[in-house]
Design a protein around this motif. Structure first.
Motif, PDB file in Angstrom:
ATOM      1  N   VAL A  40      -5.445  13.930 -13.067  1.00  0.00           N
ATOM      2  CA  VAL A  40      -5.643  12.536 -13.473  1.00  0.00           C
ATOM      3  C   VAL A  40      -5.704  12.522 -14.995  1.00  0.00           C
ATOM      4  O   VAL A  40      -6.625  13.085 -15.589  1.00  0.00           O
ATOM      5  N   VAL A  56       0.856  -1.171   0.000  1.00  0.00           N
ATOM      6  CA  VAL A  56       0.000   0.000   0.000  1.00  0.00           C
ATOM      7  C   VAL A  56       0.900   1.231   0.000  1.00  0.00           C
ATOM      8  O   VAL A  56       1.630   1.469   0.948  1.00  0.00           O
ATOM      9  N   ARG A  57       0.851   1.979  -1.080  1.00  0.00           N
ATOM     10  CA  ARG A  57       1.628   3.212  -1.125  1.00  0.00           C
ATOM     11  C   ARG A  57       0.765   4.350  -0.607  1.00  0.00           C
ATOM     12  O   ARG A  57      -0.387   4.495  -1.007  1.00  0.00           O
ATOM     13  N   ALA A  58       1.337   5.118   0.274  1.00  0.00           N
ATOM     14  CA  ALA A  58       0.562   6.163   0.926  1.00  0.00           C
ATOM     15  C   ALA A  58       1.405   7.417   1.072  1.00  0.00           C
ATOM     16  O   ALA A  58       2.632   7.373   0.988  1.00  0.00           O
ATOM     17  N   GLY A  59       0.763   8.534   1.284  1.00  0.00           N
ATOM     18  CA  GLY A  59       1.478   9.785   1.468  1.00  0.00           C
ATOM     19  C   GLY A  59       0.495  10.902   1.738  1.00  0.00           C
ATOM     20  O   GLY A  59      -0.701  10.670   1.913  1.00  0.00           O
ATOM     21  N   ASN A  60       1.032  12.123   1.770  1.00  0.00           N
ATOM     22  CA  ASN A  60       0.167  13.292   1.923  1.00  0.00           C
ATOM     23  C   ASN A  60       0.433  14.240   0.759  1.00  0.00           C
ATOM     24  O   ASN A  60       1.587  14.554   0.450  1.00  0.00           O
ATOM     25  N   ILE A  61      -0.634  14.661   0.137  1.00  0.00           N
ATOM     26  CA  ILE A  61      -0.528  15.459  -1.083  1.00  0.00           C
ATOM     27  C   ILE A  61       0.088  16.840  -0.811  1.00  0.00           C
ATOM     28  O   ILE A  61       0.607  17.482  -1.728  1.00  0.00           O
ATOM     29  N   LEU A 121      -3.341   5.398 -17.359  1.00  0.00           N
ATOM     30  CA  LEU A 121      -3.724   6.305 -16.272  1.00  0.00           C
ATOM     31  C   LEU A 121      -2.491   6.868 -15.596  1.00  0.00           C
ATOM     32  O   LEU A 121      -1.552   6.136 -15.285  1.00  0.00           O
ATOM     33  N   ILE A 152       2.260  10.064  -8.932  1.00  0.00           N
ATOM     34  CA  ILE A 152       1.725   9.310  -7.787  1.00  0.00           C
ATOM     35  C   ILE A 152       1.289   7.918  -8.223  1.00  0.00           C
ATOM     36  O   ILE A 152       1.555   6.935  -7.550  1.00  0.00           O
ATOM     37  N   VAL A 153       0.595   7.855  -9.346  1.00  0.00           N
ATOM     38  CA  VAL A 153       0.200   6.568  -9.921  1.00  0.00           C
ATOM     39  C   VAL A 153       0.564   6.615 -11.400  1.00  0.00           C
ATOM     40  O   VAL A 153       0.263   7.596 -12.085  1.00  0.00           O
ATOM     41  N   LEU A 161      -4.003  18.407  -8.403  1.00  0.00           N
ATOM     42  CA  LEU A 161      -4.005  16.962  -8.586  1.00  0.00           C
ATOM     43  C   LEU A 161      -4.560  16.715  -9.985  1.00  0.00           C
ATOM     44  O   LEU A 161      -5.679  17.164 -10.303  1.00  0.00           O
ATOM     45  N   ARG A 182       0.249   4.150 -14.740  1.00  0.00           N
ATOM     46  CA  ARG A 182      -0.225   2.943 -15.420  1.00  0.00           C
ATOM     47  C   ARG A 182      -0.223   3.217 -16.913  1.00  0.00           C
ATOM     48  O   ARG A 182      -0.179   4.385 -17.316  1.00  0.00           O
ATOM     49  N   ILE A 199      -1.670   9.628 -12.378  1.00  0.00           N
ATOM     50  CA  ILE A 199      -2.110  10.599 -11.380  1.00  0.00           C
ATOM     51  C   ILE A 199      -0.871  11.347 -10.928  1.00  0.00           C
ATOM     52  O   ILE A 199       0.125  10.729 -10.555  1.00  0.00           O
TER      53      ILE A 199
END
Lengths: 114, 114
Positions: free
Chosen positions: A111, A7-12, A35, A29-30, A109, A32, A37
């Motif tokens: 996408v 699980v990759r996590a963080g604070n924007i 996709l 952040i992501v 942010l 693919r 992000i």
């Protein structure tokens, strides 16, 4: 095939420097095939005069902190974006960043998707 | 095929009622075959005891306002999420919402994708 269960996590809002910078800071952040992000931190930057983004993919973008303006080639005015404001930009919709607040970081942010 | 050039726009914090509600409010912002972006507003709700989300798709989720906790079946503890905190939840990673703040709306932005 092993499936990663990490699980990759963080604070924007982490590491959003208070100082102005020469260039926007883009963090993936992501990522693919279809996709992406990303976080973008601006402070005073804008698209060069006469420059238009003309992307082959769709973009949904939201301002999470700060303020900015977006311009669309086929619209006479400018759109002001403050915290929470989002815009869906279809592929091939020519647009540019008209302004970002020089006094504080603006956190976007974005996408990007097919 | 005509390509829509409409720009859909809004504010993610619009119409976030201050009052507590019986159920979470889910609003679809972008809906594509392989991508869904939604806003979720919680106030005091949590997943039922013993219930685990077990999704066939990936989810990237961020708390934009308020606070919540997430639990993963294969982790002993609980993850606290406050404004700006995000988590990538791979497909099939069993998880649940442990708690959302009953005193204020918690606004989540979730990106579901293949």
């Amino acid at each position: 095939m092993a499936i990663s269960m990490t699980v990759r996590a963080g604070n924007i809002f982490a590491d959003v420097s208070a100082g102005s910078r020469a260039e926007e800071a883009v963090s993936e952040i992501v990522a693919r095939p279809r996709l992406r992000i990303e976080r973008i931190v601006s402070q005073g930057q804008a698209s060069p005069p006469g420059f238009w983004f003309d992307q082959a993919w769709n973009e949904w973008v939201i301002v999470l902190k700060g303020s900015a303006t977006l311009q669309f080639e086929d619209e006479p005015g400018t759109r002001a974006l403050d915290a929470g404001d989002y815009v869906f930009i279809p592929a091939r919709k020519r647009h540019r960043v008209g302004w970002t607040d020089p006094q504080q970081p603006t956190v976007w942010l974005a996408v990007h998707f097919e």
